[in-house]
Design a protein around this motif. Structure first.
Motif, PDB file in Angstrom:
ATOM      1  N   SER A  70       0.753  -1.271   0.058  1.00  0.00           N
ATOM      2  CA  SER A  70       0.444   0.042  -0.047  1.00  0.00           C
ATOM      3  C   SER A  70       0.708   1.581  -0.084  1.00  0.00           C
ATOM      4  O   SER A  70       2.059   0.569   0.295  1.00  0.00           O
ATOM      5  N   ASP A  72       0.736   5.449   0.827  1.00  0.00           N
ATOM      6  CA  ASP A  72       0.513   7.260   1.251  1.00  0.00           C
ATOM      7  C   ASP A  72       0.835   7.676   0.683  1.00  0.00           C
ATOM      8  O   ASP A  72       2.402   8.293   1.092  1.00  0.00           O
ATOM      9  N   GLU A  75       2.383  11.336   2.529  1.00  0.00           N
ATOM     10  CA  GLU A  75       3.826  10.346   3.705  1.00  0.00           C
ATOM     11  C   GLU A  75       4.715  10.640   3.163  1.00  0.00           C
ATOM     12  O   GLU A  75       5.644   9.653   3.390  1.00  0.00           O
TER      13      GLU A  75
END
Length: 116
Positions: A70, A72, A75
């Motif tokens: 995954s 982000d 971030e």
């Protein structure tokens, strides 16, 4: 200067879990395909999982159903959740950032050891 910094490796028993993280800097993270690769002792580096900038996923057959990649973008981090770890998952795991046919960067690697 591009940096990919992995963390989260360690020693775990068979059947256990680990979550790897890779924080990227120096790139427009959201534009890059991100991936995890690994190199086991005496073997060539192999693909584990990738996630494109659009979120398309790809897994090696050996980790399907056990590992989840995954990302982000806020971030600048890509993750690898590893469950049901097996002895043969022992390897150095590397983070990869790629703009296909243009640029490719690697992290320094993090050791994952699965042992009873």
């Amino acid at each position: 200067q591009v940096q990919l910094v992995e963390s989260g490796g360690g020693l775990v028993q068979p059947g256990g879990s680990l979550k790897l993280s890779c924080i990227a800097s120096g790139i427009i993270f959201s534009s890059y395909a991100m991936g995890w690769y690994r190199r086991a002792p005496g073997r060539q580096r192999e693909l584990v999982a990738t996630i494109t900038s659009g979120g398309r996923l790809n897994y090696a057959d050996s980790v399907k159903g056990r590992f989840t990649i995954s990302r982000d973008n806020a971030e600048s981090t890509v993750y690898l959740q590893m469950n049901s770890l097996k002895l043969e998952d022992t390897a150095v795991y590397y983070c990869n950032a790629a703009l296909p046919a243009l640029y490719q960067y690697w992290g320094q690697g993090t050791q994952v050891t699965v042992s009873s």
